[in-house]
Enzyme design. Structure first.
Site, PDB file in Angstrom:
ATOM      1  N   LYS A   1      14.132   7.226   2.722  1.00 39.45           N
ATOM      2  CA  LYS A   1      13.635   6.244   3.701  1.00 39.45           C
ATOM      3  C   LYS A   1      14.765   5.433   4.350  1.00 39.45           C
ATOM      4  CE  LYS A   1       9.326   7.109   2.340  1.00 39.45           C
ATOM      5  NZ  LYS A   1       8.452   6.215   1.664  1.00 39.45           N
TER       6      LYS A   1
ATOM      7  N   GLY B   1       6.113  -0.684  -0.031  1.00 41.66           N
ATOM      8  CA  GLY B   1       6.935   0.457   0.355  1.00 41.66           C
ATOM      9  C   GLY B   1       7.328   0.386   1.817  1.00 41.66           C
ATOM     10  N   ALA B   2       7.959   1.450   2.293  1.00 42.41           N
ATOM     11  CA  ALA B   2       8.346   1.526   3.708  1.00 42.41           C
ATOM     12  C   ALA B   2       8.431   2.992   4.100  1.00 42.41           C
ATOM     13  CB  ALA B   2       9.694   0.852   3.928  1.00 42.41           C
ATOM     14  N   ASP B   3       8.267   3.232   5.394  1.00 46.20           N
ATOM     15  CA  ASP B   3       8.444   4.591   5.908  1.00 46.20           C
ATOM     16  C   ASP B   3       9.884   4.822   6.334  1.00 46.20           C
ATOM     17  OD1 ASP B   3       5.658   5.441   5.678  1.00 46.20           O
ATOM     18  OD2 ASP B   3       5.326   3.798   7.079  1.00 46.20           O
TER      19      ASP B   3
ATOM     20  N   LYS C   1       6.766   0.447   8.968  1.00 47.21           N
ATOM     21  CA  LYS C   1       5.707   0.550   7.975  1.00 47.21           C
ATOM     22  C   LYS C   1       4.407   0.926   8.680  1.00 47.21           C
ATOM     23  CE  LYS C   1       5.216  -2.513   4.895  1.00 47.21           C
ATOM     24  NZ  LYS C   1       4.797  -1.353   4.092  1.00 47.21           N
ATOM     25  N   GLY C   2       3.437   1.334   7.877  1.00 48.31           N
ATOM     26  CA  GLY C   2       2.130   1.629   8.455  1.00 48.31           C
ATOM     27  C   GLY C   2       1.766   3.097   8.399  1.00 48.31           C
TER      28      GLY C   2
ATOM     29  N   GLU D   1      -0.547  -5.821   5.621  1.00 49.36           N
ATOM     30  CA  GLU D   1       0.787  -5.894   4.999  1.00 49.36           C
ATOM     31  C   GLU D   1       1.622  -6.985   5.661  1.00 49.36           C
ATOM     32  OE1 GLU D   1       1.174  -1.221   3.595  1.00 49.36           O
ATOM     33  OE2 GLU D   1       2.084  -1.826   5.475  1.00 49.36           O
TER      34      GLU D   1
ATOM     35  N   THR E   1       0.848  -1.198   0.000  1.00 47.67           N
ATOM     36  CA  THR E   1       0.000   0.000   0.000  1.00 47.67           C
ATOM     37  C   THR E   1       0.881   1.244   0.000  1.00 47.67           C
ATOM     38  OG1 THR E   1      -1.768  -1.135   1.198  1.00 47.67           O
ATOM     39  CG2 THR E   1      -1.736   1.260   1.373  1.00 47.67           C
TER      40      THR E   1
ATOM     41  N   SER F   1       1.956   5.324  -2.032  1.00 44.28           N
ATOM     42  CA  SER F   1       2.135   6.026  -3.304  1.00 44.28           C
ATOM     43  C   SER F   1       3.168   5.329  -4.194  1.00 44.28           C
ATOM     44  CB  SER F   1       2.551   7.478  -3.044  1.00 44.28           C
ATOM     45  OG  SER F   1       3.685   7.514  -2.195  1.00 44.28           O
TER      46      SER F   1
HETATM   47  C1  5RP Z   1       1.376   1.811   4.281  1.00 40.58           C
HETATM   48  C2  5RP Z   1       2.846   1.647   4.252  1.00 40.58           C
HETATM   49  C3  5RP Z   1       3.573   2.258   3.093  1.00 40.58           C
HETATM   50  O1  5RP Z   1       4.314   1.273   2.478  1.00 40.58           O
HETATM   51  C4  5RP Z   1       4.484   3.354   3.581  1.00 40.58           C
HETATM   52  O2  5RP Z   1       3.706   4.290   4.305  1.00 40.58           O
HETATM   53  C5  5RP Z   1       5.211   4.048   2.427  1.00 40.58           C
HETATM   54  O3  5RP Z   1       4.309   4.743   1.620  1.00 40.58           O
HETATM   55  P1  5RP Z   1       4.771   5.667   0.412  1.00 40.58           P
HETATM   56  O4  5RP Z   1       5.243   4.757  -0.671  1.00 40.58           O
HETATM   57  O5  5RP Z   1       3.516   6.424   0.037  1.00 40.58           O
HETATM   58  O6  5RP Z   1       5.848   6.583   0.914  1.00 40.58           O
HETATM   59  O7  5RP Z   1       3.463   1.042   5.089  1.00 40.58           O
HETATM   60  O8  5RP Z   1       0.814   1.285   5.451  1.00 40.58           O
END
Ligand code: 5RP
Length: 237
Positions: A125, A86-88, A98-99, A107, A32, A34
């Site tokens: 990141k 993806g990851a934060d 994540k999250g 996820e 999930t 962008s």
């Molecule tokens: C969602 C997530 C996403 O992978 C994370 O927030 C990264 O999102 P983005 O690609 O928009 O930066 O863990 O729960």
């Protein structure tokens, strides 16, 4: 390149990777966010190569369906060759926070079933130590205040209930709430994940250290860098 252009490039490189590494007719696990949305856009050019997808959120399901992917229930699969998400934050060992999009529980469930976890992210990141990004914890609403007190008592963390723009609590796809924990310096992600996992009322910790990434496709302004990780955490689950 702008950050959006970098994310788009990572999405394309991830789709190229999946198109070459995953056999025809496979089902793909899809995260999930962008960056993942760019991955779906790019993968849709070869949509007919795949049986369909397993989705980690309602938002991703909509995006997949808009590209005419078939979306399956996780339980209908015997095996899942790959999960792309993806990851934060991601550390040098492939452990992640994540999250940020609130989809951490689904996820993690999908990541646990996949043979390979491919993390797709831009270079912002990549961090030496996890924790600058607030750690999301999905909680049962009844337990939220007790858990927030416990976090304050036992860690350096400062828990904040995640709110929507209208000031109401953010509710996950599973009907729960999210506490975002600020002010953590996560030197030992596995120990923290293990310990928080035990607390009654916790549904999922947004730490993916036991289910860390196998590889990361990291977007930079010079192109996409591939990082492979030694993976030996799965036995810890
Ligand atoms: C969602 C997530 C996403 O992978 C994370 O927030 C990264 O999102 P983005 O690609 O928009 O930066 O863990 O729960």
């Amino acid at each position: 390149m702008t950050q959006e252009e970098i994310k788009k490039l990572v999405g394309q490189v991830a789709a190229d990777y999946v198109n070459t590494q995953v056999p025809e007719g496979a089902t793909i696990g899809v995260g999930t966010g962008s960056t993942v949305n760019y991955f779906i856009d790019a993968l849709s050019k070869k949509r007919d190569r795949y049986r369909g997808a397993i989705s980690s959120s309602i938002a991703t399901t909509y995006h997949l369906i808009s590209h005419k992917f078939q979306v399956f229930e996780l339980g209908s699969l015997e095996s899942l060759p790959i999960y792309v998400d993806g990851a934060d934050e991601i550390n040098p060992h492939g452990a992640m926070i994540k999250g940020g999009g609130g989809a951490l529980t689904r996820e993690k469930i999908i990541a646990a079933e996949a043979d390979i976890f491919v993390c797709i992210a831009d270079k912002s990141k990549l961090v030496p130590v996890l924790g600058k990004f607030p750690l999301p914890i999905e909680v049962i609403p009844m337990a939220r205040i007790a858990l927030a007190r416990r976090i304050t008592r036992l860690t350096t963390g400062i828990p904040m209930l995640r709110l929507m723009h209208n000031g109401k609590p953010f509710i996950t796809d599973n009907g729960n709430e999210i506490l975002d924990i600020y002010n953590l310096v996560i030197e030992d992600p596995i120990m923290l994940e293990r310990s928080l996992n035990q607390w009654p009322g916790v549904v999922t910790i947004g730490l993916f250290s036991m289910l860390s990434a196998n590889l990361c496709l990291l977007g930079t302004k010079y192109g996409v860098q591939r990082i492979d990780y030694e993976k030996n955490h799965l036995s810890l689950l």
